[in-house]
Write a protein that holds these residues in place. Sequence first.
Motif, PDB file in Angstrom:
ATOM      1  N   ALA A  16      -7.496  63.784  59.728  1.00  0.00           N
ATOM      2  CA  ALA A  16      -8.542  64.487  58.980  1.00  0.00           C
ATOM      3  C   ALA A  16      -9.653  63.529  58.563  1.00  0.00           C
ATOM      4  O   ALA A  16     -10.842  63.865  58.624  1.00  0.00           O
ATOM      5  N   THR A  17      -9.258  62.323  58.144  1.00  0.00           N
ATOM      6  CA  THR A  17     -10.241  61.311  57.745  1.00  0.00           C
ATOM      7  C   THR A  17     -11.111  60.894  58.920  1.00  0.00           C
ATOM      8  O   THR A  17     -12.340  60.788  58.797  1.00  0.00           O
ATOM      9  N   ARG A  18     -10.483  60.667  60.068  1.00  0.00           N
ATOM     10  CA  ARG A  18     -11.232  60.279  61.253  1.00  0.00           C
ATOM     11  C   ARG A  18     -12.166  61.389  61.707  1.00  0.00           C
ATOM     12  O   ARG A  18     -13.305  61.123  62.118  1.00  0.00           O
ATOM     13  N   HIS A  19     -11.702  62.614  61.633  1.00  0.00           N
ATOM     14  CA  HIS A  19     -12.548  63.756  62.006  1.00  0.00           C
ATOM     15  C   HIS A  19     -13.752  63.857  61.077  1.00  0.00           C
ATOM     16  O   HIS A  19     -14.870  64.154  61.522  1.00  0.00           O
ATOM     17  N   LYS A  20     -13.537  63.584  59.784  1.00  0.00           N
ATOM     18  CA  LYS A  20     -14.638  63.626  58.816  1.00  0.00           C
ATOM     19  C   LYS A  20     -15.674  62.554  59.120  1.00  0.00           C
ATOM     20  O   LYS A  20     -16.889  62.814  59.062  1.00  0.00           O
ATOM     21  N   VAL A  21     -15.219  61.341  59.449  1.00  0.00           N
ATOM     22  CA  VAL A  21     -16.148  60.257  59.802  1.00  0.00           C
ATOM     23  C   VAL A  21     -16.958  60.637  61.034  1.00  0.00           C
ATOM     24  O   VAL A  21     -18.183  60.449  61.077  1.00  0.00           O
ATOM     25  N   LEU A  22     -16.285  61.207  62.044  1.00  0.00           N
ATOM     26  CA  LEU A  22     -16.974  61.598  63.273  1.00  0.00           C
ATOM     27  C   LEU A  22     -17.980  62.698  62.999  1.00  0.00           C
ATOM     28  O   LEU A  22     -19.118  62.651  63.484  1.00  0.00           O
ATOM     29  N   ARG A  23     -17.590  63.690  62.201  1.00  0.00           N
ATOM     30  CA  ARG A  23     -18.491  64.795  61.867  1.00  0.00           C
ATOM     31  C   ARG A  23     -19.710  64.293  61.095  1.00  0.00           C
ATOM     32  O   ARG A  23     -20.857  64.657  61.412  1.00  0.00           O
ATOM     33  N   ASN A  24     -19.487  63.449  60.103  1.00  0.00           N
ATOM     34  CA  ASN A  24     -20.608  62.901  59.327  1.00  0.00           C
ATOM     35  C   ASN A  24     -21.522  62.034  60.189  1.00  0.00           C
ATOM     36  O   ASN A  24     -22.752  62.014  59.991  1.00  0.00           O
ATOM     37  N   THR A  25     -20.929  61.319  61.127  1.00  0.00           N
ATOM     38  CA  THR A  25     -21.717  60.485  62.043  1.00  0.00           C
ATOM     39  C   THR A  25     -22.643  61.347  62.886  1.00  0.00           C
ATOM     40  O   THR A  25     -23.832  61.037  63.027  1.00  0.00           O
ATOM     41  N   TYR A  26     -22.122  62.433  63.424  1.00  0.00           N
ATOM     42  CA  TYR A  26     -22.943  63.311  64.252  1.00  0.00           C
ATOM     43  C   TYR A  26     -24.060  63.972  63.439  1.00  0.00           C
ATOM     44  O   TYR A  26     -25.192  64.115  63.922  1.00  0.00           O
ATOM     45  N   TRP A  27     -23.746  64.369  62.206  1.00  0.00           N
ATOM     46  CA  TRP A  27     -24.768  64.968  61.352  1.00  0.00           C
ATOM     47  C   TRP A  27     -25.871  63.954  61.027  1.00  0.00           C
ATOM     48  O   TRP A  27     -27.068  64.278  61.094  1.00  0.00           O
ATOM     49  N   LEU A  28     -25.488  62.742  60.668  1.00  0.00           N
ATOM     50  CA  LEU A  28     -26.476  61.716  60.342  1.00  0.00           C
ATOM     51  C   LEU A  28     -27.257  61.297  61.579  1.00  0.00           C
ATOM     52  O   LEU A  28     -28.460  61.009  61.497  1.00  0.00           O
ATOM     53  N   LEU A  29     -26.606  61.283  62.738  1.00  0.00           N
ATOM     54  CA  LEU A  29     -27.302  60.972  63.982  1.00  0.00           C
ATOM     55  C   LEU A  29     -28.381  62.013  64.259  1.00  0.00           C
ATOM     56  O   LEU A  29     -29.510  61.667  64.638  1.00  0.00           O
ATOM     57  N   ALA A  30     -28.041  63.281  64.071  1.00  0.00           N
ATOM     58  CA  ALA A  30     -29.026  64.356  64.262  1.00  0.00           C
ATOM     59  C   ALA A  30     -30.174  64.207  63.262  1.00  0.00           C
ATOM     60  O   ALA A  30     -31.357  64.356  63.618  1.00  0.00           O
ATOM     61  N   LEU A  31     -29.839  63.900  62.007  1.00  0.00           N
ATOM     62  CA  LEU A  31     -30.865  63.719  60.984  1.00  0.00           C
ATOM     63  C   LEU A  31     -31.769  62.541  61.309  1.00  0.00           C
ATOM     64  O   LEU A  31     -32.986  62.585  61.059  1.00  0.00           O
ATOM     65  N   SER A  32     -31.215  61.487  61.887  1.00  0.00           N
ATOM     66  CA  SER A  32     -31.992  60.278  62.189  1.00  0.00           C
ATOM     67  C   SER A  32     -33.052  60.523  63.254  1.00  0.00           C
ATOM     68  O   SER A  32     -34.004  59.740  63.378  1.00  0.00           O
ATOM     69  N   MET A  33     -32.903  61.593  64.016  1.00  0.00           N
ATOM     70  CA  MET A  33     -33.903  61.902  65.037  1.00  0.00           C
ATOM     71  C   MET A  33     -35.220  62.386  64.415  1.00  0.00           C
ATOM     72  O   MET A  33     -36.285  62.261  65.029  1.00  0.00           O
TER      73      MET A  33
END
Length: 227
Positions: A16-33
């Motif tokens: 669950a922790t790893r999934h949360k890190v991956l999900r937050n990474t993808y959201w922040l990656l999208a925001l960084s665009m």
Amino acid sequence: MIPSMQHSYDLASVQATRHKVLRNTYWLLALSMIPTVLGAFIGVTMQLPMLHGGMGFLLFLAIAFGFMFAIEKTKESGIGVAVLLGFTFFMGLMLTPLLRHTLGYSNGGSLIMTAFGGTACVFAVMASIATVSKRDFSGLGSWLFAGVIVLLLAMVANIFLHMAVLQIVISIMAVGIFSAFILFDVQRIVNGGETNYISATLSIYLDVYNIFTHLLSLLGIAGGSRD
């Protein structure tokens, strides 16, 4: 608690922790665009002057590594997100010369969209493989790092040589190396090797950014039209 139940609970918690890190990474990656596009738009429309040549390249590296150092120092707080977004805005500004050159072609707009679509496809495929594959890609790390060093040396050399063939080779190498880096970086998150989503986003952002710029460079060389 029964040991087997405790083990199952711990495993579920880790996943669950790893999934949360991956999900937050993808959201922040999208925001960084968003700041990246904003920086590129400002750079192109306002025709901001950009540094060129060897000194310009060294200054770019100094600023970029300064940002990355600051991101790593602040990654445990919300300030890290702000610094990361500032970095992506700067990287958007640095797209100005390439975008101006590409827009000089009659089909420049379509080349940019093709490069964007191609980059998105590469990211989707590599991230999916890294997520579902049972193969361990951690061994790629040292080889990819060596590849980046060779790539940087070739880029510095071509600042002075101005060889079109070498530029093509550099861009092909870069697309291959940073595509493999997506495999490496995403799997590090999936396997728990990277637990900070800000650091993870920085790594994957640089992969995507380099794929886009070098793919666009290749498309301009191969399909740019002045008619």
